[in-house]
Design a protein around this motif. Structure first.
Motif: not given
Length: 614
Positions: A166-172, A174-181, A245-255, A261-262
């Motif tokens: 689940r964490r890997e799914r959320r990590r992916a 979250a990365g896709a959501w950041l890239a959408e910006h 826009a939000p930018t790394p470094p971030v963790t999956i708990d920041d979302f 899990d989207t």
């Protein structure tokens, strides 16, 4: 039987010689475990199984360890059997004991014990307590407990794998959501005044710190607006308007996540923030572009008074914060009563509007606090909070006393941070002060010049400006002859003084013929000029070239703004613009006199100062 058959038979039986007997192998004795029951007299309560093949002395030690005649009392102490550590280790390794009347709640078999302490832990090792009939134990047997541990370990491993998946799914996600910006190609709307100042402050911070982002909010020691809650509201506004826009470094708990899990959003405080991707990935260029857009909008909005009032509010809040900090950190007094906080803020704000600087107000606040604390030390009946209340009273008295006297300026202590928007707000006010002075000077001159214009305007000679063809026949023939033979036409148009403003914003006062002025104004176009008549400044007209390419290179922002000041409301201008004077009764191009030259220079200075500030 023939020889061949006998030989084959011997080969099958393994004998090389005829009539030889094969000896029989004796069966190997398989050792069996030794089982003993205690007590020896009466119904058995404890079964002891000693592992098969155990030496006699070890077997005797195990039986001696478990032997009893009545529950609650062992026949021998452990020390009487042998060294304690040796006895415990030997018993646990060589034998197993079962409480025959105490059943496991899981498997219904007798409970397994490996030591006397485990027997006592069941709660039945007392005289008259050990059940004679089968009874359920409070806990599982050793085997069941071991099996349960295995099951629990398997469940924990499965849950861990599920959680990691689940964490890997959320990590992916979250990365896709950041890239959408990066798909946000432009801003949606202009931010509020506070949001604009926060963006300017972010650009300043990133440029000075050579950083690509600002924050996170929960890690920085300053605020943008003076209040962390207000900072969050402004960042939410800027994010919704596609300015940041939000930018790394971030963790999956920041979302924040949906049930699948989207990503549904991001928490504002724990993540860094950058300027929106549409401004570019080069931080310096992005800061410059965003600053140019915002400052242009700020100057177009004419909200200087609003910015000044905001600065007064922020600085007044800092004075009150300084009072509270002195009372708490330096003197250990109670905080200012809530009922008197508005009074303290209003007193500080009024003083700032009267001309006190922030650092002077810090000096007044320090004096008010020290006098109040000294008064409280001399007075016996002072209640908690009275000194803080007296500080507010003394602040007002100190302001009144210091109005006509020189006041020193105190530096800000390390624990009092200026809100980040204060610097860009002060800078804008400073730049607008110069632009306002230039604009006021222009208006004074404009009022003086326009007051001199009298009489109606006659348009019968508007086109007779000395730059057209002579209608006399011989002159036309002479012009054609000169054109055919390649000789330059003689310029006999009137000489005048005019102002020429080029697209780069520069202005020159020139003295030349009317034809030369027209040629310079039309140099970027088709050689033809158009006249601009100003309704509110009737003694000034301008020439602008026709068919000039509408490109950024030819755009004349300064001349366009000057014409707007002089009364023209037309669209953008391209190419050089020539300003000249006309008579109230005639539109024939004339020379700029001293007053009109001063007017045009004042207009250029007011516009250039404003454009530079923006």
């Amino acid at each position: 039987m023939g020889k061949r058959q006998r030989r084959r038979k011997r080969r099958q039986t393994g004998n090389s010689k005829p009539n030889q007997q094969v000896p029989k192998q004796r069966p190997t004795a398989v050792p069996e475990p030794v089982v003993a029951y205690f007590p020896a007299d009466g119904p058995p309560l404890l079964e002891v199984t000693v592992a098969a093949g155990t030496p006699e002395d070890v077997r005797a030690l195990c039986l001696a360890y478990w032997e009893f005649t009545e529950p609650g009392t062992w026949i021998r102490n452990v020390s009487a059997i042998g060294p304690t550590s040796v006895v415990y280790g030997t018993v646990k390794q060589a034998c197993t004991a079962y409480l025959l009347t105490v059943q496991c709640p899981a498997c219904a078999g007798p409970v397994t014990v490996t030591s006397r302490s485990e027997v006592a832990a069941t709660g039945f090792w007392k005289a008259g307590t050990m059940p004679g009939e089968p009874m359920t134990a409070p806990g599982p047997c050793v085997d069941c407990e071991r099996a349960q541990r295995v099951v629990r370990a398997q469940q924990a491993a499965a849950e861990k794998a599920k959680l990691e998946e689940r964490r890997e799914r959320r990590r992916a996600n979250a990365g896709a959501w950041l890239a959408e910006h990066r798909d946000h190609a432009c801003r949606q709307e202009m931010p509020s005044l506070t949001g604009t100042l926060v963006l300017l402050a972010m650009a300043d911070i990133m440029e000075k710190g050579c950083a690509d982002s600002v924050g996170p909010l929960d890690e920085i020691s300053y605020t943008f607006t003076g209040s962390r809650d207000r900072d969050i509201d402004v960042l939410r506004e800027l994010y919704a308007g596609h300015w940041i826009a939000p930018t790394p470094p971030v963790t999956i708990d920041d979302f924040a996540y949906n049930d699948d899990d989207t990503v549904s959003g991001v928490y504002l405080e724990p993540v860094p923030w950058r300027l929106a991707h549409w401004a570019g990935d080069n931080t310096a260029d992005a800061c410059h572009d965003v600053r140019t857009i915002l400052r242009h909008e700020l100057h177009a909005s004419e909200d200087t008074d609003t910015i000044q009032e905001m600065v007064y509010d922020i600085e007044a809040g800092m004075v009150v914060q300084y009072l509270a900090g002195l009372l708490k950190h330096k003197y250990g007094e109670a905080p200012i009563p809530e009922s008197r906080l508005p009074e303290a803020h209003d007193t500080a704000r009024a003083a700032l509007k009267d001309g006190f600087t922030l650092r002077q107000m810090l000096a007044v606040a320090w004096s008010a606090t020290s006098r109040s604390v000294a008064w409280g030390a001399r007075t016996q009946w002072v209640k908690p909070g009275t000194v803080a209340s007296a500080t507010v009273t003394n602040l007002g008295k100190g302001v009144g006393y210091a109005k006509d006297r020189g006041v020193p300026e105190y530096d800000l202590p390390h624990w009092l941070k200026e809100p980040a928007i204060l610097a860009p707000a002060r800078r804008i006010l400073s730049e607008r002060a110069g632009a306002s002075q230039a604009l006021a000077a222009f208006r004074n001159i404009h009022q003086r010049v326009t007051a001199l214009a009298e009489g109606p305007v006659e348009f019968h000679d508007e086109l007779n400006d000395g730059g057209g063809f002579k209608e006399v026949g011989p002159q036309v023939l002479e012009w054609l002859t000169n054109l055919r033979e390649g000789r330059a036409e003689e310029d006999d148009s009137p000489v005048l003084t005019y102002a020429l403003v080029t697209p780069d914003g520069e202005m020159q006062m020139k003295t030349a013929t009317t034809a030369r002025m027209r040629n310079e104004a039309s140099s970027a176009g088709a050689g033809v000029v158009d006249r601009i008549v100003l309704d509110s400044t009737t003694t000034v007209n301008a020439y602008i070239g026709e068919l000039v390419p509408a490109t950024a290179e030819h755009e004349n922002r300064v001349a366009h703004a000057m014409l707007r000041l002089l009364g023209d409301q037309g669209d953008k201008l391209y190419g050089p613009v020539a300003f000249f004077q006309v008579s109230p009764r005639s539109h024939r191009p004339g020379s700029l006199d001293g007053d009109h030259q001063e007017l045009i220079r004042a207009a250029h200075r007011a516009v250039a100062t404003r454009i530079t500030a923006s």
